[in-house]
Every structure is written in structure tokens, then in C-alpha cells.
Scaffold this motif. Structure first.
Motif, PDB file in Angstrom:
ATOM      1  N   UNK A  49       8.856  32.402 -17.371  1.00 35.85           N
ATOM      2  CA  UNK A  49       7.668  31.610 -17.736  1.00 35.85           C
ATOM      3  C   UNK A  49       7.774  31.162 -19.194  1.00 35.85           C
ATOM      4  N   UNK A  50       8.095  32.107 -20.076  1.00 37.17           N
ATOM      5  CA  UNK A  50       8.161  31.745 -21.507  1.00 37.17           C
ATOM      6  C   UNK A  50       9.297  30.769 -21.770  1.00 37.17           C
ATOM      7  N   UNK A  51      10.423  30.975 -21.097  1.00 36.71           N
ATOM      8  CA  UNK A  51      11.527  30.051 -21.316  1.00 36.71           C
ATOM      9  C   UNK A  51      11.143  28.650 -20.836  1.00 36.71           C
ATOM     10  N   UNK A  52      10.488  28.573 -19.673  1.00 30.21           N
ATOM     11  CA  UNK A  52      10.112  27.260 -19.127  1.00 30.21           C
ATOM     12  C   UNK A  52       9.139  26.547 -20.076  1.00 30.21           C
ATOM     13  N   UNK A  53       8.193  27.303 -20.629  1.00 33.62           N
ATOM     14  CA  UNK A  53       7.231  26.685 -21.557  1.00 33.62           C
ATOM     15  C   UNK A  53       7.960  26.206 -22.823  1.00 33.62           C
ATOM     16  N   UNK A  54       8.845  27.059 -23.342  1.00 32.29           N
ATOM     17  CA  UNK A  54       9.591  26.678 -24.553  1.00 32.29           C
ATOM     18  C   UNK A  54      10.419  25.414 -24.297  1.00 32.29           C
ATOM     19  N   UNK A  55      11.106  25.416 -23.162  1.00 37.78           N
ATOM     20  CA  UNK A  55      11.937  24.261 -22.812  1.00 37.78           C
ATOM     21  C   UNK A  55      11.079  23.005 -22.664  1.00 37.78           C
ATOM     22  N   UNK A  77       9.622  18.896 -16.720  1.00 36.47           N
ATOM     23  CA  UNK A  77      10.231  20.028 -17.431  1.00 36.47           C
ATOM     24  C   UNK A  77       9.748  21.357 -16.861  1.00 36.47           C
ATOM     25  N   UNK A  78       8.484  21.429 -16.482  1.00 39.61           N
ATOM     26  CA  UNK A  78       7.992  22.682 -15.899  1.00 39.61           C
ATOM     27  C   UNK A  78       8.677  22.971 -14.564  1.00 39.61           C
ATOM     28  N   UNK A  79       9.148  21.891 -13.910  1.00 38.11           N
ATOM     29  CA  UNK A  79       9.823  22.071 -12.615  1.00 38.11           C
ATOM     30  C   UNK A  79      11.349  21.995 -12.749  1.00 38.11           C
ATOM     31  N   UNK A  80      11.859  22.171 -13.956  1.00 36.77           N
ATOM     32  CA  UNK A  80      13.311  22.027 -14.192  1.00 36.77           C
ATOM     33  C   UNK A  80      14.109  22.986 -13.319  1.00 36.77           C
ATOM     34  N   UNK A  81      15.196  22.477 -12.732  1.00 36.84           N
ATOM     35  CA  UNK A  81      16.036  23.331 -11.887  1.00 36.84           C
ATOM     36  C   UNK A  81      17.511  22.917 -11.947  1.00 36.84           C
ATOM     37  N   UNK A  82      17.786  21.677 -11.503  1.00 34.95           N
ATOM     38  CA  UNK A  82      19.182  21.237 -11.312  1.00 34.95           C
ATOM     39  C   UNK A  82      20.060  21.504 -12.534  1.00 34.95           C
ATOM     40  N   UNK A 133      16.700  31.198 -17.279  1.00 37.88           N
ATOM     41  CA  UNK A 133      16.148  31.132 -15.914  1.00 37.88           C
ATOM     42  C   UNK A 133      14.789  30.438 -15.986  1.00 37.88           C
ATOM     43  N   UNK A 134      14.677  29.325 -15.282  1.00 35.25           N
ATOM     44  CA  UNK A 134      13.391  28.636 -15.254  1.00 35.25           C
ATOM     45  C   UNK A 134      12.586  29.177 -14.078  1.00 35.25           C
ATOM     46  N   UNK A 135      11.333  28.797 -14.066  1.00 41.00           N
ATOM     47  CA  UNK A 135      10.442  29.362 -13.060  1.00 41.00           C
ATOM     48  C   UNK A 135      10.836  28.883 -11.652  1.00 41.00           C
ATOM     49  N   UNK A 136      11.320  27.633 -11.560  1.00 35.56           N
ATOM     50  CA  UNK A 136      11.729  27.135 -10.237  1.00 35.56           C
ATOM     51  C   UNK A 136      13.043  27.795  -9.798  1.00 35.56           C
ATOM     52  N   UNK A 137      13.897  28.086 -10.764  1.00 37.72           N
ATOM     53  CA  UNK A 137      15.127  28.780 -10.401  1.00 37.72           C
ATOM     54  C   UNK A 137      14.815  30.181  -9.889  1.00 37.72           C
TER      55      UNK A 137
END
Lengths: 429, 306
Positions: free
Chosen positions: B90-96, B239-244, B259-263
Motif C-alpha cells: 500500500x505504501x509503495x503504491x501511494x509513493x509511486x 498509478x494506483x492500479x500499476x502492474x505490468x 510490490x504494488x497492490x495489484x501485484x
């Protein structure tokens, strides 16, 4: 309009739920053993799925089978990363193909989930049943029933670059026989100081790569990586610690190519193939490919004080729970184990055979390296690890095993006990 | 003589022919339904039904290979909250998301301003900036994977030891890919916004003696706000849905730092845990979080427009 919309929604929901939770036609197919040891060859169309890394061998096998049988197998190659998802989706909707192969380390989980047809009786009818690679057979055995046979063996061995060895003053015909020799030979190549040439390489961010190449170092030392139930990690033993310290020393000496730290497995074998690496554990199936660009030497993966082992990986194959043509599918599997398939297709294409009684054959005799590989596969120190949660504990991105190995090579080596417990935690779930 | 308006009002309120009047009222309503039906059906099939299915999965013991084994709420949600990788993801996804949105919008605006005026090179520049957008994100990620690989990289002259080997380098290397891939696309959106601002406004500002900076601050930025807000919504959601990009470049590594939240959803469903129920529970939580974020963004946008 409201009524129409409600009806449409209900219809779609029912269809969707049925599609996701269906059982297919499980249980309606005839037991394959009823058709005898050879099964039925009546011109049926059979479907077979396998993952991309085995494309070469799978195509050769299917072509040979189709050319000599009335049954015809239609092969589908699925990208490696999509395979689990594709099988999972098909299993849920009852749409699995007649036959499908699975990475042997996932087989225990898939047999437990009931994806395969019980082949105990059919396998028992084979006169050479005890000669079939026991690592694969055991991985495909769940609660005493056998579900899977070896499809293609993928073995890990040590490859070295004979040209670089000669330049480094090493004997180009002699690979490492202990872990220390492995380290010294890598350091000797590194000392050449050649631009872009390094002593060794490994998948520093790839759990599967190091399961494949480091576990044999522990086995060759006479130790285990897990308890027999596959629920407790033993990756904190003396031999395992020696493996980690060897790689840490190589890293400290700058003898591991810099790409290792990022390596997720996608380009794991590329540097050796380009002639830039002195010595490294490598997949034996890639011997023909690597030999095109490098003069390759091959030996079994050594342990702390000697011994030789290999990870008996690759794919196991079984008849799916959804197949209605089980007796015809058994015809393919029975043929797959025959000398015609093992020697005239697999050995002929420089792949390892899955029967110990066929290790020495006309094709392997032409290349002593292939004999070395086949003998390593038959060694009692060579194994296929069996654990239901293997994927989650070792192969998955972010697995506790990846954390453990990275700490041991790059980070805080003192975290071994904690990291090992984390692996046990996942294995025991 | 009665005015036309009052005559029309009389006709509308006249109770003389009630049946015909109600039919007339019903017809536009049916016509409206007819117009909306295709889209409504599309939304129903491709959004409502999957969401209902996922919600159903999220309260079930639903394995990838085992299928539905019955109700287990709230176990999946508890497992998700207990997952050791949830909060780091979660924190990584927000930062990204914050890093990407700020850099991407800043750069896209700069590019749009650069190519706003027509000149000899404008066409070439606009095309060059836009070309990366034509490439699929997975293909672009593979391209950058090769670019970052020490074995094949032509970027050795930069003197960077490892593009993806440390948490920080992995983040910035991925941001570089995303900026390269999307800056041209957002530039195009902002360029449309810029060109919709009337030249008269700039002319008036010039006559009043406004400097370039003042014109940008007091005219361009306020009038560009709707376009910027659209870009921000797209960028934040994407960005919140980043995966590929992370799946291909880092697989969530090194040390689980990317690791993003979608991953994490993907790992729960297909790679490791094989647990569709747990993955569905996390998907529902992500959907709820996205709804809140987007509602706040829309509210902020509407407030400014008012």
C-alpha cells in the motif's frame, strides 16, 4: 424494463457462477487401466497443454506420436508466467485439456487439488515402472495414488566455459568437484580482468533459479532442504550455510556479474551463452543452445566436500480430471514412457531420458556430456523436492526464500534463523 | 392577444386529453431508455456482473484449483489484513502514485507549452513526444528491461551499477519508463486544453502589460485546470492500479520493495497462494479505496469549477 434488466442480471449471474464453480464431467470417463497397458488408439483427437520452456521437446514428442498413431494430439504452448492462471481458470470451469504437463514442483499442490486422473493401476501395469524417474513419480503421488509421469526432465548441472578456463590457466577438461573448487575456479576467471567477463552468475532476485541450483549443493553434501513432509525448512543447516557463504565471498570479490542482483530469471542464462561467464550452475536442457556459442564443459553440481547432485526438475504429465478420453490419453502416456519416445525422440534431441534403464543409449554415447547429465539424474543424491506449498514458499516473487537468499548474499547474513522460520511458516500453512 | 408562452403553458396544463398527454410523456422516457440501453447493458455485463461475482468470491473459500467451497466471511478479509506484504504494498503504491503523478504532469505540461506555438519543428516534436504512447506498456517494459540489463544495456556510460537492484533504483527506473511512455499522451491532452484558450485573453493580458510568468500563472493555469484535473484523475487511477511495468521489470523485488497492490492481488490469485477468495477480498478493498479517491478528486474539481 426493470423486470427485463433484473432477469438479464440474474441470468448472467447464474451463468457466471456456474462457469466458475462447475465440476465439468468429472467421474464420467472410463478408467484408463481398463484398456490395458497400451490404452486405446482409435483416431481420437486429444488436447495437450504445456508451458513455453518445454516447447522444443513437447513439439518433437507430439510430432512423433501423431506420425505413428491414429490418435492425434493437438499441442497448446502457454507462456510460462500465464500457465498457472490458465490451468486454474480451466480447472474451475471444467475445461482442462485431456493431458497437461505441470512444473514438477507444483505437481503436489495440483494432485492435492484433484486436477489429475488416478493412474495408479495403469502405471503399475508398465513392466519398467520401477525404472521411471522416481523423483517425478514421488512428486506425482498423493495419498498413495499415482497421478503423474515424467514429461520432460530438466536437470541442473554445472557448465563451464572451456575457452575462459584455458586462458585462466585452469584445466579446461576439469570442472569443480567441491564448493571451494567452484569458488576458486570462478575467482581464477575473474582474475583475467577481461572487460565484461565475470567468474560466475546467479539469479539474485529469482527464487526458482536458486531452488534449481542451490538445493543440489545441499543434497550433494548429504543434507536435506526440507523435512520429508515438505512442511519444515532445513535451509539453515551447515551445508546450506556453506553455500551462502561461498556466494557471499564471490560477491564480495566482485566475481559475480553485476546483473545478478536484479536478475528475475528472464535473462538468467544469457551471459554464459554470450561467453561472458566462467562457471555457473545451468539448466542441462540448454546444452545444445549454449554449445552453439561456447565450448561447454559439464559436471554434476558439487557439495561442500564433493559428491554430485542435480535438481530433477522439468514437467510431469497427467490425464486431467475433465478428460473424457482417458483410455486414449493413456495411450499417449504409455507411448511417452516407451523406448521409442525416450530414446528416438528425447535422447535423439539431446534431452535427458526419464528411465534409468535407457540412460546409456546410442545418442548419449556420442556426447560424454550427455552421459554425465544422465548419470547425475540417476544419482541417489539427485532429488525432486516435494511440498504442497512449494510455489508460495520458494518460487513466487517476494517469497521468503528470495528474502533469505538475498540477505545471505547481499544483506544481513545474521537473519538466517528468522528467514528460515519464515520459509517454514509458509510451507506449513 | 395571449403570448405564445402562456398559450403553450395552457396547452401543457390542459386536462382536456389526459390519455394522449401521458402517452406523449411516456414516449420520450422510452426513447431515453432506448438510447441508454446499449451502454447500460455493456456496463451491466462488463462491470456490474463481474463486481457482484468478485464480491461473492470475496466471502467464499474459493481456491484457484478447488473452486467454491462455501461461505467463509470474514476470513478472506482478515487474511488480507494480516498479509505481511499488504502495508508495504500500500505504501509503495501511494509513493509511486505521488512521484509518478507529479513528474508526469509537470513534464507533460512543459512539453505541451513547448509545442503549443506552431513553428517549423512543431510537427516533428509533437510526433516524437507522442510516439512512445503507441507502444503497449508490456512491450515498453520489456524494452526497458533489456535497456536496464547490465549484459545488454547501452547505458553503461551513465556509470549506474544497477538499475533495478536496489529499492530506490528500481522505483526510479520504473518511473523513468512510465514517464517516457505516458508523457506524450498527457501532453496531447494538455495541448488540446491549451489550444482551447482564446487568443483574445492573451492579447488582453499583453495589452495590460502582463509578463510571461504572470500570463502563465493567472491565465494559462486557471483556464487549463479542467484538463489538468482530467490528467490527474487518469494518472492517479492508472498509478494506483500499476502492474505490468513492475511485473516485468522487478517482479516486486528487490526485497519485496516494489510490490504494488495489484501485484499482490495477482500473487494471491495465481502466483503463490492460488487463493481467488483472498484476491477477490483485496480487489473489493481496492475498488472501495479507488471510489473514495476518485470521489474526492471529482469533488475537488467541481468545487474549483463552482
Amino acid at each position: 424494463m426493470r423486470r427485463i434488466l433484473s432477469a438479464a442480471l440474474a441470468g448472467l449471474l447464474i451463468t457466471g457462477l456456474a462457469a466458475c464453480g462447475g465440476d465439468g464431467d468429472k467421474g464420467t470417463a472410463a478408467p484408463p487401466a481398463g484398456a490395458g497397458v497400451d490404452g486405446v488408439d482409435d483416431g481420437s483427437e486429444l488436447t495437450l497443454w504445456t508451458r513455453a520452456p518445454l516447447e522444443l521437446q513437447a513439439k518433437a514428442l507430439v510430432e512423433a506420436y501423431n506420425a505413428s498413431h491414429k490418435n492425434q494430439v493437438e499441442l497448446t504452448i502457454v507462456p510460462n508466467d500465464d500457465y498457472v492462471a490458465k490451468v486454474g481458470a480451466a480447472a474451475g470451469s471444467g475445461d482442462l485439456p485431456d493431458l497437461f504437463a505441470a512444473d514438477i514442483v507444483y505437481v503436489p499442490n495440483w494432485t492435492k487439488s484433484g486436477l489429475f486422473f488416478d493412474l495408479t493401476e495403469s502405471i503399475g501395469q508398465l513392466s519398467y515402472a520401477d525404472k521411471i524417474n522416481q523423483g517425478h513419480v514421488q512428486a506425482g503421488t498423493y495419498e498413495g495414488k499415482k497421478y503423474v509421469l515424467p514429461f520432460v526432465l530438466d536437470l541442473s548441472v554445472v557448465f563451464w566455459n572451456k575457452g575462459l578456463y584455458k586462458e585462466a590457466g585452469l584445466d579446461p577438461e576439469k570442472g569443480p568437484t567441491t564448493l571451494d573448487e567452484f569458488k576458486q575456479q570462478a575467482l581464477a576467471v575473474q582474475k583475467l580482468g577481461k572487460k565484461d567477463v565475470y567468474g560466475t552468475y546467479f539469479g539474485g532476485n529469482c527464487g526458482g533459479c536458486n531452488v534449481f541450483t542451490w538445493f543440489p549443493m545441499v543434497w550433494a553434501s548429504g543434507e536435506e532442504v526440507m523435512d520429508p513432509a515438505g512442511t519444515k525448512s532445513l535451509l539453515n543447516g551447515p551445508a546450506a550455510q556453506k553455500v551462502y557463504s561461498t556466494w557471499r565471498e564471490l560477491q564480495g570479490a566482485g566475481a559475480i556479474a553485476p546483473g545478478s542482483k536484479d536478475e528475475t530469471g528472464a535473462t538468467w542464462v544469457a551471459a554464459f551463452q554470450e561467453g561472458k561467464i566462467g562457471v555457473m550452475p545451468y539448466p542441462a536442457t540448454l546444452l545444445p543452445t549454449a554449445s552453439k556459442t561456447v565450448d561447454v564443459g559439464v559436471t554434476a553440481i558439487p557439495g561442500v566436500t564433493g559428491g554430485g547432485s542435480t535438481f530433477v526438475g522439468g514437467d510431469g504429465i497427467g490425464i486431467s480430471k475433465d478428460s473424457k478420453k482417458t483410455q486414449q490419453s493413456w495411450n499417449f502416456m504409455s507411448w511417452l514412457m516407451s523406448e521409442a519416445a525416450q530414446v528416438e525422440v528425447l535422447a535423439k534431441n539431446n534431452s535427458s531420458v526419464a528411465r534409468t534403464d535407457l540412460v546409456d543409449n546410442q545418442y548419449s554415447a556420442k556426447d560424454p556430456r550427455v552421459v554425465t547429465i544422465n548419470k547425475a539424474a540417476a544419482s541417489p543424491q539427485s532429488k525432486t523436492p516435494v511440498a504442497v506449498n512449494f510455489q508460495q514458499a520458494f518460487n513466487a516473487p517476494g517469497s521468503p526464500w528470495v528474502t533469505l537468499l538475498r540477505n545471505q548474499v547481499y544483506g544481513d547474513a545474521g537473519s538466517l534463523e528468522k528467514d528460515n522460520e519464515a520459509v517454514t511458516g509458509v510451507l506449513g500453512q | 392577444m395571449a403570448s405564445p408562452v402562456s398559450t403553450l403553458e395552457q396547452q401543457r396544463s390542459s386536462p382536456a386529453v389526459p390519455m394522449r398527454g401521458s402517452k406523449r410523456r411516456r414516449r420520450p422516457r422510452l426513447t431515453g431508455w432506448a438510447y441508454a440501453a446499449p451502454t447500460a447493458l455493456f456496463v451491466l455485463i462488463f462491470f456490474v456482473v463481474p463486481v457482484v461475482l468478485v464480491a461473492r468470491m470475496s466471502v467464499s473459500d474459493w481456491g484457484l484449483f478447488t473452486g467454491d467451497r462455501g461461505w467463509n466471511a470474514p476470513e478472506n478479509y482478515q487474511d488480507v489484513m494480516d498479509d505481511r506484504l499488504l502495508w508495504p504494498a500500500v505504501w509503495f503504491t501511494i509513493k509511486y502514485t505521488v512521484v509518478t503523478t507529479v513528474i508526469l504532469l509537470g513534464l507533460a505540461l512543459a512539453l505541451a507549452l513547448l509545442v503549443q506555438e506552431s513553428s517549423r519543428w512543431t510537427g516533428i516534436l509533437r510526433s516524437s513526444f507522442l510516439v512512445p504512447s503507441a507502444l503497449g506498456l508490456a512491450s515498453a517494459s520489456l524494452l526497458f528491461y533489456a535497456l536496464y540489463s547490465p549484459q545488454s544495456s547501452p547505458l553503461g556510460f551513465l556509470g549506474i551499477d544497477s538499475f533495478l537492484g536496489t529499492p530506490s533504483s528500481a522505483l526510479w527506473s520504473t518511473v523513468a519508463l512510465i514517464v517516457w511512455r505516458f508523457a506524450g499522451f498527457y501532453m496531447l491532452l494538455l495541448l488540446v486544453g491549451l489550444q482551447s484558450i482564446s487568443g483574445d485573453v492573451y492579447e488582453a493580458a499583453r495589452l495590460d502589460g502582463a509578463s510571461r510568468l504572470q500570463t502563465f500563472r493567472h491565465i494559462t493555469l486557471p483556464l487549463l485546470k479542467p484538463s489538468l484535473a482530467l490528467c490527474a484523475i487518469l494518472c492517479v487511477t492508472g498509478s494506483l492500479l500499476a502492474f505490468d511495468q513492475f511485473y516485468i521489470l522487478t517482479k516486486g523485488g528487490p526485497d519485496n520493495s516494489t510490490i504494488t497492490i495489484v501485484q499482490l492481488v495477482y500473487n494471491m490469485a495465481f502466483y503463490g497462494q492460488n487463493n481467488l477468495g483472498r484476491a477477490a477480498a483485496l480487489s473489493i478493498l481496492i475498488l472501495a479505496a479507488l471510489l473514495v479517491v476518485n470521489l474526492l478528486q471529482f469533488r475537488g474539481l467541481r468545487g474549483r469549477e463552482d
